[in-house]
Design a protein around this motif. Structure first.
Motif, PDB file in Angstrom:
ATOM      1  N   ILE A  55       0.851  -1.184   0.000  1.00 39.98           N
ATOM      2  CA  ILE A  55       0.000   0.000   0.000  1.00 39.98           C
ATOM      3  C   ILE A  55       0.892   1.241   0.000  1.00 39.98           C
ATOM      4  O   ILE A  55       1.732   1.404   0.892  1.00 39.98           O
ATOM      5  CB  ILE A  55      -0.914   0.035   1.245  1.00 39.98           C
ATOM      6  CG1 ILE A  55      -1.597  -1.323   1.467  1.00 39.98           C
ATOM      7  CG2 ILE A  55      -1.925   1.167   1.129  1.00 39.98           C
ATOM      8  CD1 ILE A  55      -2.610  -1.749   0.427  1.00 39.98           C
ATOM      9  N   SER A  56       0.707   2.093  -1.014  1.00 44.77           N
ATOM     10  CA  SER A  56       1.563   3.268  -1.134  1.00 44.77           C
ATOM     11  C   SER A  56       0.779   4.552  -0.868  1.00 44.77           C
ATOM     12  O   SER A  56      -0.313   4.748  -1.385  1.00 44.77           O
ATOM     13  CB  SER A  56       2.178   3.319  -2.538  1.00 44.77           C
ATOM     14  OG  SER A  56       3.050   4.428  -2.637  1.00 44.77           O
ATOM     15  N   PHE A  57       1.380   5.420  -0.045  1.00 39.72           N
ATOM     16  CA  PHE A  57       0.748   6.691   0.304  1.00 39.72           C
ATOM     17  C   PHE A  57       1.495   7.850  -0.332  1.00 39.72           C
ATOM     18  O   PHE A  57       2.721   7.875  -0.367  1.00 39.72           O
ATOM     19  CB  PHE A  57       0.690   6.859   1.824  1.00 39.72           C
ATOM     20  CG  PHE A  57      -0.236   5.864   2.466  1.00 39.72           C
ATOM     21  CD1 PHE A  57      -1.587   6.130   2.590  1.00 39.72           C
ATOM     22  CD2 PHE A  57       0.245   4.634   2.893  1.00 39.72           C
ATOM     23  CE1 PHE A  57      -2.455   5.199   3.141  1.00 39.72           C
ATOM     24  CE2 PHE A  57      -0.610   3.693   3.454  1.00 39.72           C
ATOM     25  CZ  PHE A  57      -1.960   3.982   3.577  1.00 39.72           C
ATOM     26  N   ALA A  58       0.704   8.819  -0.807  1.00 43.18           N
ATOM     27  CA  ALA A  58       1.262  10.010  -1.449  1.00 43.18           C
ATOM     28  C   ALA A  58       1.032  11.227  -0.544  1.00 43.18           C
ATOM     29  O   ALA A  58       0.632  11.085   0.618  1.00 43.18           O
ATOM     30  CB  ALA A  58       0.609  10.201  -2.814  1.00 43.18           C
ATOM     31  N   GLY A  59       1.264  12.418  -1.102  1.00 45.06           N
ATOM     32  CA  GLY A  59       1.183  13.660  -0.329  1.00 45.06           C
ATOM     33  C   GLY A  59      -0.143  13.894   0.360  1.00 45.06           C
ATOM     34  O   GLY A  59      -0.200  14.644   1.350  1.00 45.06           O
ATOM     35  N   GLN A 101      -4.925   8.912   6.838  1.00 45.17           N
ATOM     36  CA  GLN A 101      -3.925   8.847   7.907  1.00 45.17           C
ATOM     37  C   GLN A 101      -4.138   7.609   8.777  1.00 45.17           C
ATOM     38  O   GLN A 101      -3.179   6.948   9.172  1.00 45.17           O
ATOM     39  CB  GLN A 101      -3.978  10.121   8.757  1.00 45.17           C
ATOM     40  CG  GLN A 101      -3.451  11.333   8.005  1.00 45.17           C
ATOM     41  CD  GLN A 101      -3.782  12.657   8.673  1.00 45.17           C
ATOM     42  OE1 GLN A 101      -4.419  12.688   9.729  1.00 45.17           O
ATOM     43  NE2 GLN A 101      -3.374  13.753   8.058  1.00 45.17           N
ATOM     44  N   GLU A 102      -5.391   7.294   9.036  1.00 49.33           N
ATOM     45  CA  GLU A 102      -5.682   6.098   9.840  1.00 49.33           C
ATOM     46  C   GLU A 102      -5.213   4.837   9.118  1.00 49.33           C
ATOM     47  O   GLU A 102      -4.658   3.925   9.742  1.00 49.33           O
ATOM     48  CB  GLU A 102      -7.186   6.009  10.141  1.00 49.33           C
ATOM     49  CG  GLU A 102      -7.583   6.890  11.317  1.00 49.33           C
ATOM     50  CD  GLU A 102      -9.086   7.145  11.397  1.00 49.33           C
ATOM     51  OE1 GLU A 102      -9.456   8.189  11.924  1.00 49.33           O
ATOM     52  OE2 GLU A 102      -9.864   6.291  10.901  1.00 49.33           O
ATOM     53  N   CYS A 103      -5.432   4.802   7.798  1.00 48.06           N
ATOM     54  CA  CYS A 103      -4.974   3.643   7.024  1.00 48.06           C
ATOM     55  C   CYS A 103      -3.451   3.554   7.037  1.00 48.06           C
ATOM     56  O   CYS A 103      -2.888   2.463   7.146  1.00 48.06           O
ATOM     57  CB  CYS A 103      -5.496   3.712   5.591  1.00 48.06           C
ATOM     58  SG  CYS A 103      -7.274   3.408   5.453  1.00 48.06           S
ATOM     59  N   ALA A 104      -2.783   4.709   6.929  1.00 50.61           N
ATOM     60  CA  ALA A 104      -1.310   4.723   6.926  1.00 50.61           C
ATOM     61  C   ALA A 104      -0.740   4.238   8.251  1.00 50.61           C
ATOM     62  O   ALA A 104       0.365   3.709   8.316  1.00 50.61           O
ATOM     63  CB  ALA A 104      -0.795   6.126   6.620  1.00 50.61           C
ATOM     64  N   LEU A 130       4.247  -1.376   3.546  1.00 47.89           N
ATOM     65  CA  LEU A 130       4.083   0.071   3.383  1.00 47.89           C
ATOM     66  C   LEU A 130       5.069   0.632   2.351  1.00 47.89           C
ATOM     67  O   LEU A 130       6.236   0.253   2.323  1.00 47.89           O
ATOM     68  CB  LEU A 130       4.323   0.722   4.751  1.00 47.89           C
ATOM     69  CG  LEU A 130       4.174   2.223   4.904  1.00 47.89           C
ATOM     70  CD1 LEU A 130       2.724   2.656   4.687  1.00 47.89           C
ATOM     71  CD2 LEU A 130       4.629   2.635   6.307  1.00 47.89           C
ATOM     72  N   LEU A 131       4.564   1.554   1.506  1.00 48.20           N
ATOM     73  CA  LEU A 131       5.419   2.262   0.556  1.00 48.20           C
ATOM     74  C   LEU A 131       5.039   3.744   0.565  1.00 48.20           C
ATOM     75  O   LEU A 131       3.936   4.102   0.982  1.00 48.20           O
ATOM     76  CB  LEU A 131       5.237   1.705  -0.858  1.00 48.20           C
ATOM     77  CG  LEU A 131       5.741   0.281  -1.117  1.00 48.20           C
ATOM     78  CD1 LEU A 131       5.267  -0.200  -2.483  1.00 48.20           C
ATOM     79  CD2 LEU A 131       7.259   0.214  -1.030  1.00 48.20           C
ATOM     80  N   ILE A 155       4.104  10.065   7.992  1.00 46.56           N
ATOM     81  CA  ILE A 155       3.727   8.699   8.392  1.00 46.56           C
ATOM     82  C   ILE A 155       4.556   8.256   9.602  1.00 46.56           C
ATOM     83  O   ILE A 155       4.047   7.592  10.505  1.00 46.56           O
ATOM     84  CB  ILE A 155       3.855   7.718   7.208  1.00 46.56           C
ATOM     85  CG1 ILE A 155       2.912   8.149   6.076  1.00 46.56           C
ATOM     86  CG2 ILE A 155       3.526   6.283   7.640  1.00 46.56           C
ATOM     87  CD1 ILE A 155       2.967   7.292   4.827  1.00 46.56           C
ATOM     88  N   ALA A 156       5.830   8.678   9.651  1.00 42.51           N
ATOM     89  CA  ALA A 156       6.672   8.347  10.805  1.00 42.51           C
ATOM     90  C   ALA A 156       6.076   8.971  12.072  1.00 42.51           C
ATOM     91  O   ALA A 156       6.023   8.336  13.132  1.00 42.51           O
ATOM     92  CB  ALA A 156       8.096   8.843  10.583  1.00 42.51           C
ATOM     93  N   GLU A 157       5.579  10.193  11.933  1.00 42.33           N
ATOM     94  CA  GLU A 157       4.954  10.884  13.073  1.00 42.33           C
ATOM     95  C   GLU A 157       3.694  10.124  13.516  1.00 42.33           C
ATOM     96  O   GLU A 157       3.484   9.881  14.700  1.00 42.33           O
ATOM     97  CB  GLU A 157       4.619  12.309  12.611  1.00 42.33           C
ATOM     98  CG  GLU A 157       3.937  13.201  13.624  1.00 42.33           C
ATOM     99  CD  GLU A 157       3.345  14.437  12.939  1.00 42.33           C
ATOM    100  OE1 GLU A 157       4.089  15.122  12.196  1.00 42.33           O
ATOM    101  OE2 GLU A 157       2.138  14.677  13.118  1.00 42.33           O
ATOM    102  N   LEU A 158       2.871   9.727  12.535  1.00 49.28           N
ATOM    103  CA  LEU A 158       1.636   8.991  12.852  1.00 49.28           C
ATOM    104  C   LEU A 158       1.937   7.671  13.556  1.00 49.28           C
ATOM    105  O   LEU A 158       1.188   7.226  14.416  1.00 49.28           O
ATOM    106  CB  LEU A 158       0.848   8.697  11.571  1.00 49.28           C
ATOM    107  CG  LEU A 158       0.181   9.876  10.864  1.00 49.28           C
ATOM    108  CD1 LEU A 158      -0.253   9.469   9.449  1.00 49.28           C
ATOM    109  CD2 LEU A 158      -1.009  10.386  11.662  1.00 49.28           C
ATOM    110  N   ARG A 159       3.033   7.034  13.141  1.00 42.35           N
ATOM    111  CA  ARG A 159       3.352   5.714  13.689  1.00 42.35           C
ATOM    112  C   ARG A 159       4.347   5.789  14.829  1.00 42.35           C
ATOM    113  O   ARG A 159       4.784   4.754  15.340  1.00 42.35           O
ATOM    114  CB  ARG A 159       3.899   4.812  12.569  1.00 42.35           C
ATOM    115  CG  ARG A 159       2.891   4.617  11.444  1.00 42.35           C
ATOM    116  CD  ARG A 159       3.450   3.757  10.334  1.00 42.35           C
ATOM    117  NE  ARG A 159       3.577   2.379  10.734  1.00 42.35           N
ATOM    118  CZ  ARG A 159       2.861   1.368  10.233  1.00 42.35           C
ATOM    119  NH1 ARG A 159       1.981   1.588   9.282  1.00 42.35           N
ATOM    120  NH2 ARG A 159       3.053   0.141  10.652  1.00 42.35           N
TER     121      ARG A 159
END
Ligand SMILES: [Zn+2]
Length: 264
Positions: free
Chosen positions: A176-180, A191-194, A202-203, A233-237
């Motif tokens: 699963i890849s997340f963009a801006g 954000q919840e999915c990320a 994760l990508l 994403i690092a902040e979220l996780r």
């Protein structure tokens, strides 16, 4: 930092004036690997991404007919697409999928061209990069029908679905890849999915020149900005950004370049 931008369009004309500088900025920012996604409906157009991959050691390419172009792809596209996919720096079939938001190509033609390309990916043992917009049910049904269980199925790019689509994609073995978009204040669901994607699936990507992340929102996007996606994403996780960059880079190599030095 060793980050990978798993989806951008370096061949876009908006980069014609300063492509070299953009790649230098990416490397200076810690982006060590870039996957550029070919666009266009002819061999000539799709070859531009490949030329960039040949020119720069840290750039790889994916080739495929975007749903927008499905109706205008030259009749012999399956032949030249297969040829391009033989190149060692072409690592995936993409981006392919369904886009019922714009319907630049009739949905029926989109589905046919998507299914044909999924079959080619299976035949050649390549992962796919999936674009889907307002077309989740048909997209998932075709992926299920054509791909089945493969260890390296591919990437759901610029993920914009919810928990159900996430579970379905993960269940089929997708990365699963997340963009801006994940950096936008109102993108809570994304954000919840990320936060929820298993770390080894994760990508991160820019989709440059589109969709620039905060704080560059509204401007032309470029691969260096993938660091902002990593940061968010690092902040979220609640993990160090360097670690997130390293893990997503290892994921990319495992999926797209198995057997390479980076795929340990
Ligand atoms: Zn794209």
């Amino acid at each position: 930092m060793k980050a990978t931008d798993s989806h951008c369009h370096l061949d876009d004309t908006r980069f014609d004036q300063d492509r070299e500088a953009i790649l230098e900025r990416a490397q200076a920012a810690g982006v060590s690997t870039i996957l550029t996604i070919a666009t266009g409906a002819t061999l000539e157009e799709q070859s531009r991404a490949l030329q960039l991959a040949e020119q720069y050691p840290f750039v790889y390419a994916a080739v495929g007919i975007h749903p927008h172009d499905a109706a205008r792809a030259s009749v012999d596209w399956p032949r030249w697409l297969r040829d391009l996919l033989q190149h060692p720096k072409v690592v995936a079939v993409g981006e392919i999928g369904l886009d019922y938001h714009y319907n630049f190509s009739p949905p029926e033609i989109q589905r046919t061209v998507f299914a044909q390309q999924l079959a080619i990916a299976v035949e050649l043992g390549k992962p796919v990069i999936v674009h889907t917009r307002e077309a989740w049910p048909d997209t998932l049904a075709l992926l299920k029908r054509e791909l089945g269980e493969r260890p390296r199925n591919g990437i759901l790019h610029c993920f914009s679905g919810g928990p159900d689509e996430l579970a379905a994609g993960l269940g089929m073995g997708f990365y699963i890849s997340f963009a801006g978009v994940v950096t936008f204040p109102k993108a809570q669901r994304t954000q919840e999915c990320a936060q929820r994607v298993p770390l080894d699936r994760l990508l991160i990507e820019t989709d440059a020149p589109y969709l620039a992340p905060v704080p560059h929102r509204g401007k032309r996007n470029e691969p260096a900005f993938v660091i902002e996606v990593a940061r968010k994403i690092a902040e979220l996780r609640q993990m160090p950004v360097d670690e997130l960059a390293a893990v997503t880079t290892a994921n990319f190599y495992r999926l797209c370049l198995p057997g390479s030095a980076g795929a340990q």
